[in-house]
Scaffold this active site. Structure first.
Site, short mmCIF file in Angstrom:
data_model
loop_
_atom_site.label_atom_id
_atom_site.label_comp_id
_atom_site.label_asym_id
_atom_site.label_seq_id
_atom_site.Cartn_x
_atom_site.Cartn_y
_atom_site.Cartn_z
N HIS A 1 0.80 -1.12 -0.02
CA HIS A 1 -0.04 0.04 0.19
C HIS A 1 0.94 1.19 -0.11
CE1 HIS A 1 -1.68 3.22 2.69
NE2 HIS A 1 -2.59 3.12 1.75
N VAL B 1 0.09 8.98 -0.87
CA VAL B 1 0.73 10.39 -0.83
C VAL B 1 -0.38 11.47 -1.17
CG1 VAL B 1 3.11 10.10 -1.03
CG2 VAL B 1 1.69 10.35 -3.22
N ARG B 2 -0.53 12.46 -0.18
CA ARG B 2 -1.67 13.40 -0.16
C ARG B 2 -1.31 14.96 0.11
NH1 ARG B 2 -2.02 9.87 3.62
NH2 ARG B 2 -2.35 10.52 5.90
N HIS C 1 -7.99 -4.94 18.10
CA HIS C 1 -8.86 -5.98 18.54
C HIS C 1 -8.07 -7.42 18.27
CE1 HIS C 1 -9.56 -5.54 14.33
NE2 HIS C 1 -10.07 -6.79 14.15
N GLY D 1 -18.79 11.49 1.73
CA GLY D 1 -19.48 11.43 0.49
C GLY D 1 -18.72 10.78 -0.75
N GLY D 2 -17.41 10.28 -0.59
CA GLY D 2 -16.70 10.05 -1.58
C GLY D 2 -17.27 8.96 -2.50
N ARG D 3 -16.71 8.37 -3.54
CA ARG D 3 -16.71 7.54 -4.51
C ARG D 3 -16.64 6.21 -3.79
NH1 ARG D 3 -14.78 5.45 -9.56
NH2 ARG D 3 -16.60 5.30 -11.22
#
Length: 302
Positions: free
Chosen positions: A108, A111-112, A177, A260-262
């Site tokens: 995984h 970057v953002r 958990h 509300g993303g895709r």
């Protein structure tokens, strides 16, 4: 603060990664360009690329998104309550590769860039990202290579960043958990602005650019390793942990769904096949048991 430069980099990064992965797999990524209607609470557009049923990648997705909204969702303000009520602009590239061969680890990377805005105040920006490796059958040399590459990407920006971001990754990708790590970690950072915009952006680029050197040599070396039903069954069992983490703990998944993303793009990180077995335990001394004893516990890999 040049967000257009960030957008251009992210689109190019997506291109480079899908080109390299496609060359190794032999398959083709399908491109799904999407745009949110201006009437929805989350606006913007993106470009999802997905390869399913490949020789290397049973399922691999690389998504770019650039979205805006009027109010930050709870997942984005949990650690920054002072930003509650602000509008936002967010853009990033996120990928998950689920290989077919159990000897190739799942990987995984993300970057953002995030900007929180309010009409009566200066914008608040930050960068986030990282990469982490989730093997099913561990190899010390693979884990060391992955971590050394992460360390090298961060070294120009301060020797303290790798151990700090590694610890953050170990803490973040942990299933509370289950009391076990998702994989062997890597690096993770969020809310990062301490180097100023240009230098912080440069650091984020260094992390993004390190993905292919970190993962591709491992995939090239392991993808032809022989395997059977036993290995596939263990891979599917461990993929169940991946599902649990993404749906219960992952901030990116929660942010996307809460804002509300895709859904198709957000959930492309899910493995194509996963299963759960009640109270299953690996046979002592087996390669499967070694994952739990030698690889999942946090340790120094460099």
């Amino acid at each position: 603060m040049d967000t257009q430069a960030v957008r251009a980099y992210l689109l190019d990064l997506q291109d480079r990664i899908t080109t390299a992965a496609s060359a190794l797999d032999g398959g083709t990524f399908v491109t799904d360009a999407w745009e949110k209607p201006p009437t929805e609470r989350l606006r913007g557009s993106g470009r999802t690329r997905i390869l399913e049923g490949g020789a290397l990648l049973e399922r691999g997705g690389v998504g770019f998104s650039h979205v805006m909204g009027d109010t930050l969702p709870p997942s984005a303000t949990a650690n920054r309550p002072e930003l509650a009520g602000r509008g936002f602009e967010a853009m990033g590239v996120s990928l998950v590769f689920h290989p077919r061969n159990p000897y190739v680890p799942t990987v995984h990377m993300n970057v953002r860039c995030f900007v929180a805005v309010r009409s009566d105040a200066a914008p608040v920006w930050w960068f986030g990202g990282g990469m982490d490796l989730t093997p099913y059958y561990g190899f010390t040399e693979d884990a060391s290579h992955f971590h050394r590459t992460c360390q090298g990407a961060l070294a120009p920006y301060g020797d303290e960043l790798y151990p700090r971001f590694k610890q953050w990754c170990d803490d973040y990708f942990y299933l509370k958990h289950r009391k076990e790590a998702r994989g062997i970690g890597g690096i993770f950072f969020d809310d990062f602005a301490e180097l100023g915009f240009e230098r912080s952006f440069e650091m984020m680029r260094s992390v993004g650019d390190a993905f292919l050197p970190a993962w591709l040599p491992i995939a090239e070396q392991r993808h032809a390793t022989a395997y059977g039903e036993r290995e596939r069954a263990f891979q599917a069992y461990r993929r169940g942990r991946y599902v649990e983490f993404n749906l219960v703990f992952d901030r990116g998944t929660l942010f996307g769904l809460q804002s509300g993303g895709r859904a198709e793009s957000i959930l492309m990180s899910m493995p194509p096949v996963a299963n759960w077995r009640y109270d299953w335990q690996p046979e002592p001394g087996s390669p499967e048991a070694a994952l739990y004893t030698d690889f999942l516990p946090a340790r120094d890999w460099v």
